[in-house]
Design a protein around this motif. Structure first.
Motif, mmCIF file in Angstrom:
data_model
loop_
_atom_site.group_PDB
_atom_site.id
_atom_site.type_symbol
_atom_site.label_atom_id
_atom_site.label_comp_id
_atom_site.label_asym_id
_atom_site.label_seq_id
_atom_site.Cartn_x
_atom_site.Cartn_y
_atom_site.Cartn_z
ATOM 1 N N PRO A 174 0.847 -1.206 0.000
ATOM 2 C CA PRO A 174 0.000 0.000 0.000
ATOM 3 C C PRO A 174 0.879 1.250 0.000
ATOM 4 C CG PRO A 174 -0.663 -1.536 1.732
ATOM 5 C CD PRO A 174 0.617 -2.057 1.157
ATOM 6 N N GLU A 175 0.436 2.266 -0.704
ATOM 7 C CA GLU A 175 1.232 3.497 -0.821
ATOM 8 C C GLU A 175 1.502 4.157 0.521
ATOM 9 O OE1 GLU A 175 1.347 6.057 -3.809
ATOM 10 O OE2 GLU A 175 0.921 4.581 -5.358
ATOM 11 N N ASP A 176 0.591 3.994 1.481
ATOM 12 C CA ASP A 176 0.757 4.659 2.771
ATOM 13 C C ASP A 176 1.547 3.817 3.778
ATOM 14 O OD1 ASP A 176 -1.226 2.747 3.033
ATOM 15 O OD2 ASP A 176 -2.454 3.962 4.385
ATOM 16 N N ALA A 177 1.999 2.632 3.380
ATOM 17 C CA ALA A 177 2.752 1.765 4.300
ATOM 18 C C ALA A 177 4.179 2.279 4.445
ATOM 19 C CB ALA A 177 2.759 0.333 3.784
ATOM 20 N N GLY A 178 4.661 2.319 5.674
ATOM 21 C CA GLY A 178 6.034 2.723 5.929
ATOM 22 C C GLY A 178 6.992 1.582 5.626
ATOM 23 N N LYS A 179 8.293 1.872 5.641
ATOM 24 C CA LYS A 179 9.302 0.866 5.314
ATOM 25 C C LYS A 179 9.236 -0.333 6.252
ATOM 26 C CE LYS A 179 12.746 3.827 3.168
ATOM 27 N NZ LYS A 179 14.149 4.263 3.195
ATOM 28 N N THR A 180 9.087 -0.078 7.537
ATOM 29 C CA THR A 180 9.046 -1.180 8.503
ATOM 30 C C THR A 180 7.815 -2.042 8.282
ATOM 31 O OG1 THR A 180 10.256 0.148 10.113
ATOM 32 C CG2 THR A 180 9.054 -1.758 10.960
ATOM 33 N N ASP A 181 6.659 -1.421 8.063
ATOM 34 C CA ASP A 181 5.432 -2.180 7.813
ATOM 35 C C ASP A 181 5.558 -3.030 6.551
ATOM 36 O OD1 ASP A 181 4.217 -1.104 10.063
ATOM 37 O OD2 ASP A 181 3.319 0.553 8.946
ATOM 38 N N ARG A 182 6.163 -2.466 5.506
ATOM 39 C CA ARG A 182 6.350 -3.227 4.260
ATOM 40 C C ARG A 182 7.258 -4.427 4.493
ATOM 41 N NH1 ARG A 182 7.253 2.143 1.340
ATOM 42 N NH2 ARG A 182 9.421 1.565 1.637
ATOM 43 N N LEU A 183 8.319 -4.228 5.264
ATOM 44 C CA LEU A 183 9.253 -5.317 5.555
ATOM 45 C C LEU A 183 8.576 -6.415 6.368
ATOM 46 C CD1 LEU A 183 12.070 -6.564 5.495
ATOM 47 C CD2 LEU A 183 12.621 -5.180 7.505
ATOM 48 N N VAL A 184 7.832 -6.034 7.385
ATOM 49 C CA VAL A 184 7.144 -7.018 8.222
ATOM 50 C C VAL A 184 6.159 -7.833 7.376
ATOM 51 C CG1 VAL A 184 5.491 -7.290 10.116
ATOM 52 C CG2 VAL A 184 7.464 -5.766 10.386
ATOM 53 N N GLU A 185 5.402 -7.180 6.518
ATOM 54 C CA GLU A 185 4.445 -7.893 5.668
ATOM 55 C C GLU A 185 5.163 -8.837 4.700
ATOM 56 O OE1 GLU A 185 1.153 -8.122 6.017
ATOM 57 O OE2 GLU A 185 1.541 -6.952 7.826
ATOM 58 N N ARG A 186 6.280 -8.385 4.160
ATOM 59 C CA ARG A 186 7.065 -9.218 3.242
ATOM 60 C C ARG A 186 7.562 -10.473 3.966
ATOM 61 N NH1 ARG A 186 10.989 -5.425 1.866
ATOM 62 N NH2 ARG A 186 9.329 -4.279 0.874
ATOM 63 N N ILE A 187 8.041 -10.310 5.179
ATOM 64 C CA ILE A 187 8.515 -11.452 5.960
ATOM 65 C C ILE A 187 7.362 -12.399 6.267
ATOM 66 C CG2 ILE A 187 9.446 -12.131 8.213
ATOM 67 C CD1 ILE A 187 11.199 -9.569 8.054
ATOM 68 N N LYS A 188 6.214 -11.863 6.650
ATOM 69 C CA LYS A 188 5.057 -12.703 6.962
ATOM 70 C C LYS A 188 4.636 -13.555 5.765
ATOM 71 C CE LYS A 188 2.885 -9.884 10.560
ATOM 72 N NZ LYS A 188 1.712 -9.046 10.876
ATOM 73 N N ARG A 189 4.798 -13.020 4.546
ATOM 74 C CA ARG A 189 4.410 -13.767 3.348
ATOM 75 C C ARG A 189 5.338 -14.948 3.064
ATOM 76 N NH1 ARG A 189 3.074 -8.604 1.484
ATOM 77 N NH2 ARG A 189 5.073 -8.254 0.446
ATOM 78 N N HIS A 190 6.586 -14.858 3.514
ATOM 79 C CA HIS A 190 7.581 -15.844 3.077
ATOM 80 C C HIS A 190 8.228 -16.661 4.187
ATOM 81 C CE1 HIS A 190 7.300 -14.371 -0.993
ATOM 82 N NE2 HIS A 190 7.370 -13.148 -0.520
ATOM 83 N N VAL A 191 7.959 -16.329 5.422
ATOM 84 C CA VAL A 191 8.582 -17.033 6.548
ATOM 85 C C VAL A 191 7.496 -17.627 7.424
ATOM 86 C CG1 VAL A 191 10.113 -16.775 8.550
ATOM 87 C CG2 VAL A 191 10.559 -15.455 6.471
ATOM 88 N N PRO A 192 7.619 -18.913 7.781
ATOM 89 C CA PRO A 192 6.616 -19.532 8.665
ATOM 90 C C PRO A 192 6.507 -18.777 9.991
ATOM 91 C CG PRO A 192 8.169 -21.171 7.838
ATOM 92 C CD PRO A 192 8.680 -19.827 7.416
ATOM 93 N N ASP A 193 5.297 -18.721 10.522
ATOM 94 C CA ASP A 193 5.051 -17.989 11.775
ATOM 95 C C ASP A 193 5.959 -18.413 12.924
ATOM 96 O OD1 ASP A 193 3.080 -16.444 10.668
ATOM 97 O OD2 ASP A 193 1.439 -17.719 11.357
ATOM 98 N N ASP A 194 6.252 -19.706 13.016
ATOM 99 C CA ASP A 194 7.070 -20.179 14.124
ATOM 100 C C ASP A 194 8.547 -19.813 13.987
ATOM 101 O OD1 ASP A 194 7.527 -21.907 12.035
ATOM 102 O OD2 ASP A 194 7.560 -23.707 13.280
ATOM 103 N N ALA A 195 8.936 -19.237 12.835
ATOM 104 C CA ALA A 195 10.324 -18.843 12.635
ATOM 105 C C ALA A 195 10.533 -17.332 12.738
ATOM 106 C CB ALA A 195 10.805 -19.336 11.273
ATOM 107 N N VAL A 196 9.462 -16.583 13.004
ATOM 108 C CA VAL A 196 9.546 -15.120 13.038
ATOM 109 C C VAL A 196 9.698 -14.639 14.474
ATOM 110 C CG1 VAL A 196 8.325 -12.971 12.541
ATOM 111 C CG2 VAL A 196 8.186 -14.869 10.936
ATOM 112 N N TYR A 197 10.734 -13.839 14.690
ATOM 113 C CA TYR A 197 10.982 -13.215 15.995
ATOM 114 C C TYR A 197 11.186 -11.730 15.734
ATOM 115 C CZ TYR A 197 12.005 -18.033 17.130
ATOM 116 O OH TYR A 197 11.933 -19.388 17.271
#
Length: 163
Positions: free
Chosen positions: A139-162
């Motif tokens: 989304p155009e209004d998403a900040g860099k950190t929010d974009r990174l977190v969403e990108r990680i959520k799409r590609h990394v299993p939940d149990d591997a995210v810290y």
């Protein structure tokens, strides 16, 4: 799990490879606008810029949609290899292999060229870090950190995210 995320660049700098080698996963971010002053279509070589030509107006286009002029590849390969002509140093053969494989891209999308170059260098360096291509447009209004977190959520299993 260590994750790094970058836009695919044309033959990235040495620090990039250290970061990729230390990571468990590389996410290549292609759903963002091209950084026209960045390194997606150019690399510094022996004090000057080696640039893959892209159409005017590409700085307003998503990186995943940027095309390049494939007719320029032989000239680019020649320019890289010209700097090696007559020189004998360790790694020369590997650079020839990287240029041959990295610039043999059959697509006219810049992302595909950069990924081919990435794979060629990664293989020569013996780096085994897997990578995924993320072409989701944030989304155009998403900040860099929010974009990174969403990108990680799409590609990394939940149990591997810290986070």
């Amino acid at each position: 799990m260590k994750v790094c995320s970058h836009q695919p660049s044309l033959f990235p700098w040495i620090g990039y490879w250290h970061k990729v080698d230390a990571a468990d996963l590389l996410i290549m971010s292609c759903g963002v606008k091209m950084d026209y002053a960045g390194y997606q279509n150019r690399v510094e070589l022996q004090g000057s810029w080696l640039t893959v030509p892209v159409p005017k107006g590409s700085k307003h286009v998503l990186l995943k949609d940027v095309r390049f002029d494939r007719a320029a590849l032989p000239k680019i390969a020649h320019r890289i290899l010209q700097g090696l002509a007559g020189k004998r140093w360790p790694g020369r053969e590997q650079v020839h292999a990287i240029v041959a494989r990295g610039l043999s891209c059959e697509s006219d999308f810049l992302v595909d060229l950069n990924i081919a170059g990435f794979q060629a260098v990664r293989d020569v360096l013996g780096i085994t870090t897997p990578f995924v291509v993320d072409d989701v447009v944030p989304p155009e209004d998403a900040g860099k950190t929010d974009r990174l977190v969403e990108r990680i959520k799409r590609h990394v299993p939940d149990d591997a995210v810290y986070l």
